[in-house]
Design an enzyme around this catalytic site. Structure first.
Site, PDB file in Angstrom:
ATOM      1  N   CYS A 149      25.044  43.738  70.319  1.00  0.00           N
ATOM      2  CA  CYS A 149      26.501  43.643  69.872  1.00  0.00           C
ATOM      3  C   CYS A 149      27.498  42.877  71.095  1.00  0.00           C
ATOM      4  O   CYS A 149      28.324  42.371  70.514  1.00  0.00           O
ATOM      5  CB  CYS A 149      26.987  45.169  69.445  1.00  0.00           C
ATOM      6  SG  CYS A 149      26.504  46.377  70.662  1.00  0.00           S
ATOM      7  N   HIS A 242      34.108  45.321  71.543  1.00  0.00           N
ATOM      8  CA  HIS A 242      33.447  45.145  72.886  1.00  0.00           C
ATOM      9  C   HIS A 242      34.411  43.983  73.501  1.00  0.00           C
ATOM     10  O   HIS A 242      34.576  42.889  72.897  1.00  0.00           O
ATOM     11  CB  HIS A 242      32.238  44.729  72.658  1.00  0.00           C
ATOM     12  CG  HIS A 242      31.069  45.893  72.425  1.00  0.00           C
ATOM     13  ND1 HIS A 242      31.627  47.410  72.247  1.00  0.00           N
ATOM     14  CD2 HIS A 242      29.724  45.863  71.986  1.00  0.00           C
ATOM     15  CE1 HIS A 242      30.727  47.823  71.891  1.00  0.00           C
ATOM     16  NE2 HIS A 242      29.555  47.024  71.723  1.00  0.00           N
TER      17      HIS A 242
END
Ligand code: NAP
Length: 350
Positions: A149, A242
């Protein structure tokens, strides 16, 4: 009778499994027909088994479905897999061996030489690795993976620059959301008011996956890119999204306006093919000095757009900037759904 392709979800009760269910609810090509998880969930209705944590309700048809055992008998031919790496290493080959197209999120097989690691906007040609897989030759089954990710946001930001200017060095420092650790994930007493400067195996994954994704298909192999790369990964008290602080050195001189144009004009096969989950803009540059931020920007492009901002000169390398991407959508379920759409468009789903 529905004309959609029936699909199954392995690890359907987890953080990523739930995103799959949400993203597939109104999908024009795929329909959820089978769900599997661990022994803990097997035999229960999905609503009973899953601790649903998304803001939209569980789709009614899915809520009532029974969770099946995680074995290929009775499973559809297309499987989205959202399993922990340890169990994925055992189960994904079993499903591929049984003839399933396994579209995986896990790191278990990502770096295996004959397994494509794909971002459809960046390296769609790598899916040809499927043709060399032994499962494909024996039963028609295969495994395709999407990246970690954190690697996916970084690579979407790097690809337009690599194409125009070449990459010599990349340094990335991540601030990764708690949902990236699955559910229940990191204990609240460990993360609230805190930063954890360690995520097991994450730095290694970012470095090797970034080079494989930006590598070249050479005959039947992928030759990883050779630029120098260093990643430092931190877990922070953010729910989703993120953020990464990135510094780079390019092979050729670039002006900031050329780099911003490279990001904003970046379009690739998913946009040309109009794949259902492809964002109109895979990468968007923010001009405001304090953006992107997870709270405001992770849902851009329905969570599939990577946001970039704060481009400025770097005192050590050439340039530095900030990258943000949605870890459970672009970084997981959305990445796999887009991979499956690419596979269908290229004739790999029969
Ligand atoms: N979260 C993210 O942002 C993210 C992003 C990219 C990639 N990934 C990767 O995606 C995978 C899933 O992550 P997650 O965050 O969704 O994890 P999670 O919330 O912990 O979910 C794990 C899932 O695997 C199932 N499972 C566990 N052991 C099993 C077994 N022995 N047999 C069958 N099913 C089993 C669980 O079922 P039960 O509920 O029955 O235990 C659950 O459905 C991991 O490989 C992770 O690294 C996650």
């Amino acid at each position: 009778m529905s004309s959609k392709i029936p699909v199954g979800i392995l690890g359907a009760t987890g953080v990523v499994g739930q995103r799959f269910i949400q993203m597939l609810e109104r999908h024009p090509w795929f329909e959820v027909a089978w769900l599997a998880a661990s022994d803990r969930s097997e035999g229960k209705s999905y609503a009973e088994a899953a601790r649903w944590r998304l803001k939209t309700p569980i789709p009614t048809a899915v809520a009532a479905m029974r969770v099946s055992p995680a074995i290929p008998d009775g499973a559809p031919r297309v499987i989205f897999a959202a399993l922990d790496a340890g169990i994925a290493a055992e189960l994904e080959p079993r499903f591929a061996h049984a003839g399933c197209a396994v579209v995986s999120n896990s790191s278990a097989l990502r770096m295996q030489q004959d397994v494509p690691l794909v971002i459809p906007e960046v390296n769609p040609d790598h899916i040809k690795l499927i043709d060399g897989q032994s499962w494909r030759k024996k039963s028609g089954g295969y495994v395709v993976t999407n990246p970690n990710c954190s690697a996916i946001g970084l690579v979407l930001a790097l690809a337009p620059l690599q194409q125009r200017f070449g990459l010599e060095t990349v340094m990335a420092v991540t601030m990764q959301a708690v949902s990236g650790a699955g559910y229940p994930g990191v204990a609240s007493l460990d993360i609230l008011g805190n930063v954890i400067p360690y995520i097991a195996k994450e730095e290694e994954k970012m470095e090797e996956e970034t080079r494989k994704l930006l590598g070249q298909m050479n005959g039947t192999k992928v030759v990883s890119a050779t630029f120098a790369m260093s990643a430092q990964c931190n877990r922070v008290a953010v729910e989703d999204g993120h953020t990464e602080s990135v510094s780079i050195r390019l092979n050729r001189k670039a002006k900031p306006e050329e780099m911003i144009a490279a990001w904003n004009s970046f379009r690739a096969e998913p946009q040309e093919l109009e794949l259902p989950s492809a964002p109109k803009d895979p990468v968007v540059y923010f001009g405001a000095p304090d953006r992107p931020q997870p709270r405001f920007d992770i849902d851009l492009g329905a969570g599939m757009t990577t946001s970039v901002g704060r481009l400025r000169p770097c005192g050590v390398l050439d340039w530095k900037f900030t990258v943000l991407s949605h870890n459970t959508i672009r970084g997981a379920a959305g990445a796999a759904v887009l991979n499956a759409e690419l596979l269908k468009a290229k004739g790999y789903l029969g």
